[in-house]
Write a protein that holds these residues in place. Structure first.
Motif, mmCIF file in Angstrom:
data_model
loop_
_atom_site.group_PDB
_atom_site.id
_atom_site.type_symbol
_atom_site.label_atom_id
_atom_site.label_comp_id
_atom_site.label_asym_id
_atom_site.label_seq_id
_atom_site.Cartn_x
_atom_site.Cartn_y
_atom_site.Cartn_z
ATOM 1 N N LYS A 183 0.990 -1.217 0.054
ATOM 2 C CA LYS A 183 0.044 -0.077 -0.097
ATOM 3 C C LYS A 183 0.735 1.375 -0.070
ATOM 4 C CE LYS A 183 -2.907 -1.114 3.417
ATOM 5 N NZ LYS A 183 -3.825 -0.954 4.545
ATOM 6 N N PRO A 184 1.489 1.435 -1.140
ATOM 7 C CA PRO A 184 2.326 2.712 -1.281
ATOM 8 C C PRO A 184 1.834 4.023 -0.908
ATOM 9 C CG PRO A 184 2.569 1.214 -3.130
ATOM 10 C CD PRO A 184 1.452 0.908 -2.416
ATOM 11 N N ASP A 185 2.506 4.829 -0.075
ATOM 12 C CA ASP A 185 1.922 6.059 0.319
ATOM 13 C C ASP A 185 1.562 7.134 -0.861
ATOM 14 O OD1 ASP A 185 2.965 5.652 2.958
ATOM 15 O OD2 ASP A 185 4.888 6.165 2.202
ATOM 16 N N ILE A 186 2.127 7.362 -1.733
ATOM 17 C CA ILE A 186 1.653 7.962 -3.072
ATOM 18 C C ILE A 186 1.717 7.326 -4.394
ATOM 19 C CG2 ILE A 186 1.730 10.362 -4.036
ATOM 20 C CD1 ILE A 186 3.160 11.207 -1.730
ATOM 21 N N VAL A 187 0.554 7.134 -4.978
ATOM 22 C CA VAL A 187 0.742 6.203 -6.284
ATOM 23 C C VAL A 187 0.224 7.114 -7.444
ATOM 24 C CG1 VAL A 187 -0.356 4.345 -7.348
ATOM 25 C CG2 VAL A 187 -0.142 4.277 -4.990
ATOM 26 N N HIS A 210 1.838 7.220 -14.454
ATOM 27 C CA HIS A 210 3.200 7.223 -14.585
ATOM 28 C C HIS A 210 3.557 5.779 -14.310
ATOM 29 C CE1 HIS A 210 3.446 11.554 -15.557
ATOM 30 N NE2 HIS A 210 2.864 11.536 -14.766
ATOM 31 N N ARG A 211 2.930 4.880 -13.726
ATOM 32 C CA ARG A 211 3.378 3.607 -12.931
ATOM 33 C C ARG A 211 4.513 4.078 -12.243
ATOM 34 N NH1 ARG A 211 0.480 -0.723 -13.464
ATOM 35 N NH2 ARG A 211 2.191 -2.399 -13.551
ATOM 36 N N ALA A 212 4.383 4.976 -11.179
ATOM 37 C CA ALA A 212 5.189 5.250 -10.137
ATOM 38 C C ALA A 212 4.531 5.290 -8.899
ATOM 39 C CB ALA A 212 5.844 6.645 -10.600
ATOM 40 N N VAL A 213 5.350 5.217 -8.046
ATOM 41 C CA VAL A 213 5.018 5.061 -6.458
ATOM 42 C C VAL A 213 6.179 5.856 -5.725
ATOM 43 C CG1 VAL A 213 3.421 3.085 -6.460
ATOM 44 C CG2 VAL A 213 5.749 3.065 -5.452
ATOM 45 N N ILE A 214 5.850 6.515 -4.539
ATOM 46 C CA ILE A 214 6.543 7.293 -3.771
ATOM 47 C C ILE A 214 6.248 6.765 -2.440
ATOM 48 C CG2 ILE A 214 7.131 9.581 -2.531
ATOM 49 C CD1 ILE A 214 7.017 10.857 -5.025
ATOM 50 N N LEU A 215 7.395 6.298 -1.658
ATOM 51 C CA LEU A 215 7.156 5.773 -0.376
ATOM 52 C C LEU A 215 7.766 6.959 0.506
ATOM 53 C CD1 LEU A 215 8.496 2.207 -1.348
ATOM 54 C CD2 LEU A 215 6.378 2.923 -0.646
ATOM 55 N N ALA A 216 7.180 7.575 1.516
ATOM 56 C CA ALA A 216 7.739 8.375 2.604
ATOM 57 C C ALA A 216 8.133 7.390 3.853
ATOM 58 C CB ALA A 216 6.717 9.371 2.903
ATOM 59 N N HIS A 217 9.401 7.159 3.959
ATOM 60 C CA HIS A 217 9.765 6.367 4.937
ATOM 61 C C HIS A 217 10.073 7.150 6.196
ATOM 62 C CE1 HIS A 217 9.444 2.764 2.977
ATOM 63 N NE2 HIS A 217 10.593 2.634 2.531
ATOM 64 N N GLY A 218 9.873 6.727 7.368
ATOM 65 C CA GLY A 218 10.154 7.238 8.561
ATOM 66 C C GLY A 218 11.564 6.497 8.960
ATOM 67 N N CYS A 219 12.470 7.382 9.347
ATOM 68 C CA CYS A 219 14.048 7.086 9.347
ATOM 69 C C CYS A 219 14.070 5.917 10.681
ATOM 70 C CB CYS A 219 14.885 8.220 9.742
ATOM 71 S SG CYS A 219 15.395 9.086 8.439
ATOM 72 N N PHE A 220 13.315 6.130 11.883
ATOM 73 C CA PHE A 220 13.198 5.322 12.948
ATOM 74 C C PHE A 220 12.415 3.807 12.542
ATOM 75 C CE2 PHE A 220 11.135 3.375 16.522
ATOM 76 C CZ PHE A 220 12.257 2.950 17.134
#
Length: 150
Positions: free
Chosen positions: A49-53, A57-67
């Motif tokens: 369930k990627p954050d932004i789809v 563009h067949r692209a996803v952005i995953l916003a990862h928390g560093c911890f």
């Protein structure tokens, strides 16, 4: 904390931690939407369930928390309480990330990871630069991109 705080209180504390709509995610969404990019959020049909789809563009952005994702930066520090629990938890999160990356790539989705340290803390980058990089990547044919703090 484990010895001092009762289990029911600990579970309520953990319940306050967001999995979606985090501050880094909201910053990215606002900036990308302002540039005319349209997207879906947390698509349950996609692995992880990627954050932004961006279906177009067949692209996803995953916003990862560093911890939570065990990023090697100044925002990540191993907790001093319950080290076995946290090491197992972070290791499992990393394994899930790796499986999700493979599943998304196999399904033909391009992936970008934006780490929390790129948006927050002493190594943060200018938000406009992060949004520029994301927009340029979305409109390109590059398969992967990763943005981390300076």
């Amino acid at each position: 904390m484990a010895d001092i705080v009762p289990a029911d209180v600990r579970s309520r504390m953990m319940a306050g931690i967001r999995a979606t709509n985090t501050k880094p995610e909201l910053l990215l969404r606002k900036g990308l939407h302002a540039r005319g990019l349209r997207f879906r959020l947390h698509d349950p049909a996609l692995p992880g369930k990627p954050d932004i789809v961006f279906p177009r563009h067949r692209a996803v952005i995953l916003a990862h928390g560093c911890f939570w994702h065990g990023h090697n930066c100044h925002l990540f520090k191993w907790p001093s309480t319950r080290p076995d629990f946290w090491q197992a938890k972070i290791a499992r999160n990393r394994e899930v990330d790796a499986r999700t990356d493979i599943a998304l790539a196999t399904a033909g989705w391009r992936q970008a990871v934006v780490w929390e340290c790129a948006l927050k803390g002493r190594t943060r980058l200018l938000l406009d630069n992060v949004i520029d990089s994301c927009e340029n990547w979305i409109r390109s044919d590059l398969q992967r991109m990763e943005i981390r703090g300076a």
